[in-house]
Design a protein around this motif. Structure first.
Motif, PDB file in Angstrom:
ATOM      1  N   GLN A  71       4.890   6.960   5.125  1.00  0.00           N
ATOM      2  CA  GLN A  71       4.198   5.894   5.853  1.00  0.00           C
ATOM      3  C   GLN A  71       4.978   5.508   7.111  1.00  0.00           C
ATOM      4  N   LEU A  72       6.290   5.567   7.063  1.00  0.00           N
ATOM      5  CA  LEU A  72       7.065   5.281   8.281  1.00  0.00           C
ATOM      6  C   LEU A  72       6.697   6.277   9.388  1.00  0.00           C
ATOM      7  N   ARG A  73       6.577   7.559   9.035  1.00  0.00           N
ATOM      8  CA  ARG A  73       6.199   8.555  10.039  1.00  0.00           C
ATOM      9  C   ARG A  73       4.816   8.262  10.623  1.00  0.00           C
ATOM     10  N   VAL A  74       3.864   7.937   9.751  1.00  0.00           N
ATOM     11  CA  VAL A  74       2.528   7.602  10.245  1.00  0.00           C
ATOM     12  C   VAL A  74       2.597   6.444  11.236  1.00  0.00           C
ATOM     13  N   HIS A  75       3.434   5.449  10.949  1.00  0.00           N
ATOM     14  CA  HIS A  75       3.462   4.282  11.826  1.00  0.00           C
ATOM     15  C   HIS A  75       4.335   4.477  13.061  1.00  0.00           C
ATOM     16  N   ILE A  76       5.248   5.417  13.037  1.00  0.00           N
ATOM     17  CA  ILE A  76       5.929   5.765  14.292  1.00  0.00           C
ATOM     18  C   ILE A  76       4.891   6.389  15.236  1.00  0.00           C
TER      19      ILE A  76
ATOM     20  N   ALA B 266       4.554  -4.694   1.762  1.00  0.00           N
ATOM     21  CA  ALA B 266       5.517  -5.089   0.721  1.00  0.00           C
ATOM     22  C   ALA B 266       4.879  -5.890  -0.402  1.00  0.00           C
ATOM     23  N   GLY B 267       3.564  -6.096  -0.338  1.00  0.00           N
ATOM     24  CA  GLY B 267       2.871  -6.798  -1.407  1.00  0.00           C
ATOM     25  C   GLY B 267       2.636  -8.268  -1.120  1.00  0.00           C
ATOM     26  N   PHE B 268       1.698  -8.835  -1.872  1.00  0.00           N
ATOM     27  CA  PHE B 268       1.350 -10.246  -1.683  1.00  0.00           C
ATOM     28  C   PHE B 268       2.497 -11.204  -2.015  1.00  0.00           C
ATOM     29  N   PRO B 269       3.309 -10.948  -3.053  1.00  0.00           N
ATOM     30  CA  PRO B 269       4.387 -11.917  -3.304  1.00  0.00           C
ATOM     31  C   PRO B 269       5.347 -12.048  -2.126  1.00  0.00           C
ATOM     32  N   ALA B 270       5.738 -10.936  -1.512  1.00  0.00           N
ATOM     33  CA  ALA B 270       6.638 -11.012  -0.364  1.00  0.00           C
ATOM     34  C   ALA B 270       6.013 -11.823   0.765  1.00  0.00           C
ATOM     35  N   ALA B 271       4.713 -11.611   1.016  1.00  0.00           N
ATOM     36  CA  ALA B 271       4.047 -12.361   2.081  1.00  0.00           C
ATOM     37  C   ALA B 271       3.947 -13.845   1.731  1.00  0.00           C
TER      38      ALA B 271
ATOM     39  N   PHE C 299       0.802  -1.217   0.000  1.00  0.00           N
ATOM     40  CA  PHE C 299       0.000   0.000   0.000  1.00  0.00           C
ATOM     41  C   PHE C 299       0.846   1.283   0.000  1.00  0.00           C
ATOM     42  N   PRO C 300       1.987   1.328   0.726  1.00  0.00           N
ATOM     43  CA  PRO C 300       2.750   2.580   0.674  1.00  0.00           C
ATOM     44  C   PRO C 300       3.210   2.939  -0.742  1.00  0.00           C
ATOM     45  N   ALA C 301       3.701   1.974  -1.494  1.00  0.00           N
ATOM     46  CA  ALA C 301       4.141   2.247  -2.868  1.00  0.00           C
ATOM     47  C   ALA C 301       2.980   2.781  -3.705  1.00  0.00           C
TER      48      ALA C 301
END
Lengths: 142, 142, 142, 142, 142, 142
Positions: free
Chosen positions: E82-87, F111-116, A113-115
């Motif tokens: 997104q990193l900031r949002v999750h921090i 990171a997407g479905f493939p990574a998971a 989702f971030p990308a």
């Protein structure tokens, strides 16, 4: 314009210059100009290989090529300026705003989702500059 | 088949199952089966979000969607099994071998020659299995 | 300065401080200062492991080490501030502007044209600040 | 051999063929051969751009170019076959085993310990094949 | 708040809205609002899949989920907003500043020092805004 | 075992050896042994920095540290052997199979479905080896 039209002879450099101008428009010129004092040969390679060699190949039309590029740059997530150039290029070769938005949204599946979010916000900016509202400032519906 | 055809009602899960079967075929079934004993809910999410939600959206046809996915997975370079599934899926929705090869070659521009080379060798394997030569073994021209 | 010169005893922390100062100069100090109120121990690790352990090893000179680092950070494409620090560091240990430009251009082959372009524009900025023209502002040929 | 020696005229394709043969040796030939039935044009591009254009440029010697490539491929961590080819190429252009090991170890700083570990194990395999012990099997000290 | 509390029925969309509000707070609202004119359906997917489906699952508490997300976004290094949002989200679900700092520092081991440094500087900014000093401006110890 | 227990004095190397043995168990020993003939100093660094310095810090317990590492390695998607080692390590420090599965599934969002998917299949293998069924072969429910 078709990729066939781009492949009408001339050197790789000339063919690449023509293709870059047609596909990337002003944004392409700006990149080449910025390279002049640091790495002018790199501008030549940029004309020759991506545009003179690859984009001019007849096996895939430019619309499909820009779908591929917008998808890849969104998914990689580390090339924000180039993604903007290719969102513009997508519009230049006939993709609609809706289609570009769909391509970027789909990347949530493959790169997270971030990308996809960062790609959508890039598209929002490009669309707002390219399709300014009558009132002169970017409108909510741009 | 068109994405329109996929969007004819039913729950997200049913719609996603149908879409996955049409797009990914056997390879999709294999992935879902392999998830059964480790994370069966993840198979449900896989049906629902990527296939029930995204691939069924009307704004982009399946041919364009597979161009985007093949490009992204080639460029990311860290999802070899999924790239193979989507090279197959590309063939399933009407991309030609030549078109798939062009998409992957183009990724040399955006993600480097190694990513493109690894994608081309994945395509070579998929094509050889899918289009075996008359003699029964993968032919040079497969 | 040679890496041999860095390895003349003292604790890892002292050796790392000395190496960081020689290699990264002001930019290194700025990073360490910025860590003071969020993670001061991380500044210690930064002195000790990268600089006290790795950069001081005798098997590879600092010129070669900076070639490797500039290449890697350009290719990864997600560490812009650190790439700038190491373009400076490359100049500090004796790489020429031309050599740094060549290293970055070469990354187009392995990580794609966007990574190389973004690296070249980072180098352009660093060179302009480091080699200001006589007139006092960054010159086209800087 | 110096990069200067590679730049003695001829077409980009000829120059690239010569450079690929000198730098990558057998491994380069194998890659080109494997492309023959899937994307022969890509083999041409591989000769022309990376080897005919980039590696033959006079501003950086081949030793430095292979340091950069080994570093980048180790750090990216998603191009294992190409990393092996370039560990071989590094040896071909005069890097020692110790130097290659140092480059890869250094990547722990920039891309993490897993990337460095996977790079070291790739180097271990390449060294074992290239420097077999007298007794005929890879030795501990290879 | 526990993830159990989030899973008290309602549609995926409602459940996801509630979870996003509790976890991400204002930052989550801002993302959704920014999507309104470019891709409103994507805001729906964001509520439904990550928050309505994944974060509400009972097998892992929200504290553990935010540890995982902060680690992943720091390591990937290409999703700064997104990193900031999750921090922020980590603080919202009960992680301390020290714990968040430890998670990010640890990523130096797996993704390199640049990824950890960039994560630490993101945390420094978030902490300074969230815990302003009495004097009204971000304090050194924030 | 708590991280506190690991921090009871001794040199970084001794402390790191002890921590690696407790956290990674056999898998850690195998990595260190494999480094012996290519880069023995790197085994020392591996003991000292990740395990002697980072994992022994008191601010975060080992359970939280392994959540972070499993998440990061799943999301990066280019360190399969290390992900397996840390799925084992997660079990060693008290994470349940269900918790590990939840962490990996959550990475689909970032990171997407493939990574998971690739992470889930790694976990499936590790769990099958670690919890063999009574009958002696990996069971569907392992």
């Amino acid at each position: 314009m078709t990729s066939q039209a781009l492949d009408d002879g001339g050197s790789r450099l000339e063919r690449g210059r023509r293709a870059l101008a047609e596909i990337d428009g002003e944004a392409g010129h700006a990149v080449v100009a910025a390279l002049a004092d640091i790495a002018p040969d790199f501008a030549t390679y940029l004309f020759e290989f991506p545009f003179g060699d690859i984009y001019c190949r007849p096996g895939l039309d430019l619309r499909a090529r820009e779908i591929a590029t917008i998808a890849a740059l969104t998914a990689m997530g580390n090339a924000a300026p180039q993604l903007r150039v290719h969102i513009e290029a997508g519009l230049n070769v006939g993709l609609t705003r809706e289609e570009i938005t769909e391509i970027i949204m789909q990347m949530a599946v493959y790169a997270g989702f971030p990308a996809a979010l960062n790609g959508l916000f890039a598209a929002k900016d490009v669309f707002a500059r390219r399709f300014p509202p009558a009132g002169g400032s970017p409108a909510p519906g741009a």
